[in-house]
Design an enzyme around this catalytic site. Structure first.
Site, PDB file in Angstrom:
ATOM      1  N   HIS A 167       0.819  -1.219   0.000  1.00 16.04           N
ATOM      2  CA  HIS A 167       0.000   0.000   0.000  1.00 16.04           C
ATOM      3  C   HIS A 167       0.852   1.268   0.000  1.00 16.04           C
ATOM      4  O   HIS A 167       0.361   2.350  -0.347  1.00 16.04           O
ATOM      5  CB  HIS A 167      -0.990  -0.011   1.182  1.00 16.04           C
ATOM      6  CG  HIS A 167      -0.398   0.324   2.507  1.00 16.04           C
ATOM      7  ND1 HIS A 167      -0.045  -0.638   3.436  1.00 16.04           N
ATOM      8  CD2 HIS A 167      -0.108   1.521   3.099  1.00 16.04           C
ATOM      9  CE1 HIS A 167       0.411  -0.056   4.524  1.00 16.04           C
ATOM     10  NE2 HIS A 167       0.405   1.257   4.344  1.00 16.04           N
ATOM     11  N   ASP A 175       0.248  -7.480   1.427  1.00 17.30           N
ATOM     12  CA  ASP A 175       0.694  -6.098   1.679  1.00 17.30           C
ATOM     13  C   ASP A 175       2.216  -5.984   1.731  1.00 17.30           C
ATOM     14  O   ASP A 175       2.783  -5.328   2.612  1.00 17.30           O
ATOM     15  CB  ASP A 175       0.085  -5.541   2.968  1.00 17.30           C
ATOM     16  CG  ASP A 175       0.194  -4.013   3.037  1.00 17.30           C
ATOM     17  OD1 ASP A 175       0.355  -3.374   1.972  1.00 17.30           O
ATOM     18  OD2 ASP A 175       0.132  -3.460   4.148  1.00 17.30           O
ATOM     19  N   SER A 231       4.639   2.633   8.062  1.00 22.14           N
ATOM     20  CA  SER A 231       4.255   1.495   7.227  1.00 22.14           C
ATOM     21  C   SER A 231       5.451   0.992   6.424  1.00 22.14           C
ATOM     22  O   SER A 231       6.139   1.774   5.768  1.00 22.14           O
ATOM     23  CB  SER A 231       3.138   1.892   6.262  1.00 22.14           C
ATOM     24  OG  SER A 231       1.936   2.160   6.948  1.00 22.14           O
TER      25      SER A 231
END
Length: 226
Positions: free
Chosen positions: A34, A64, A142
């Protein structure tokens, strides 16, 4: 410091960003899918502010995860990584920590494993590909690494539970290993990619020393589209 922006096409648009880290000293970096999204290419920035162009090697949106490769003449391949992939499962309550780029400076956070599985996208079912960590992180974390006290890689920061404070999900290292093995089967150009195994060279170091050793291997990731 060299600025990568001079190599980024003028028509390119910054579409995403986060953190990432080396999984092979030749310049292979893992981050979140992402973070990359639908971008065409990327740039990575180290703790000294030095930036390098990177190409997108593979994306697994379901897990992911995304693999990048630094593709820049100014990048010098390293000989080894100070950390290794954890072989055994992490115990509940075990201390873990992360380094990442929620801002334009590398940031350290510490927490502990609060559940051995994460949650699936429906927010109800258990997800064995992830684990749950009690730690404070922000959006830019992230794709950042999660280490245990021995300097072993436990996982990759993925998402946080918005309904709760300090509840974060990280992709387990076994999922990273499975992705790399599938990639090797389908793409001979990455056959030489070797994940770090063995004993961590920082396992007996104090935390401040561990952080100093780890900083050069953790990057800010910038995703671009043109």
């Amino acid at each position: 410091l060299r600025a990568v922006e001079s190599k980024i096409p003028a028509e390119a648009t910054l579409t995403g960003g986060g953190s990432g880290f080396l999984i092979d000293p030749k310049g292979y970096i893992i981050t979140n899918a992402h973070v990359i999204g639908n971008s065409n290419f990327a740039a990575v920035v180290n703790h000294k502010g030095e930036e390098y162009k990177a190409r997108i090697v593979s994306i697994d949106a379901d897990k992911d995860l995304a693999i990048l490769k630094i593709d820049d003449a100014d990048f010098t391949s390293l000989t080894t990584l100070p950390y290794t992939l954890q072989k055994k499962s992490t115990d509940l309550g075990e201390t873990v920590f992360t380094l990442g780029y929620p801002r334009n400076e590398i940031v350290y956070n510490q927490g502990y494993l609060s559940a051995k599985t994460g949650l699936s996208r429906n927010g109800v079912d258990a997800d064995s590909n992830t684990c749950q960590i009690a730690i404070d992180v922000n959006r830019g974390n992230s794709g950042g690494p999660v280490f245990n006290s021995n300097g072993e890689l436990v996982g990759i920061i993925s998402t946080k539970q918005l309904e709760a404070t300090g509840v974060v999900f990280a992709v387990k290292t076994k999922t990273l290993y499975q992705m790399v093995e599938r990639l090797k089967d389908s793409d001979t150009s990455v056959a030489h990619l070797k994940l770090p195994y063995g004993k961590s060279s920082i396992r007996n170091a104090q935390r401040t020393q561990q952080i100093q050793k780890l900083e050069p291997y953790v990057f800010m990731v910038k995703a671009y589209t043109r």
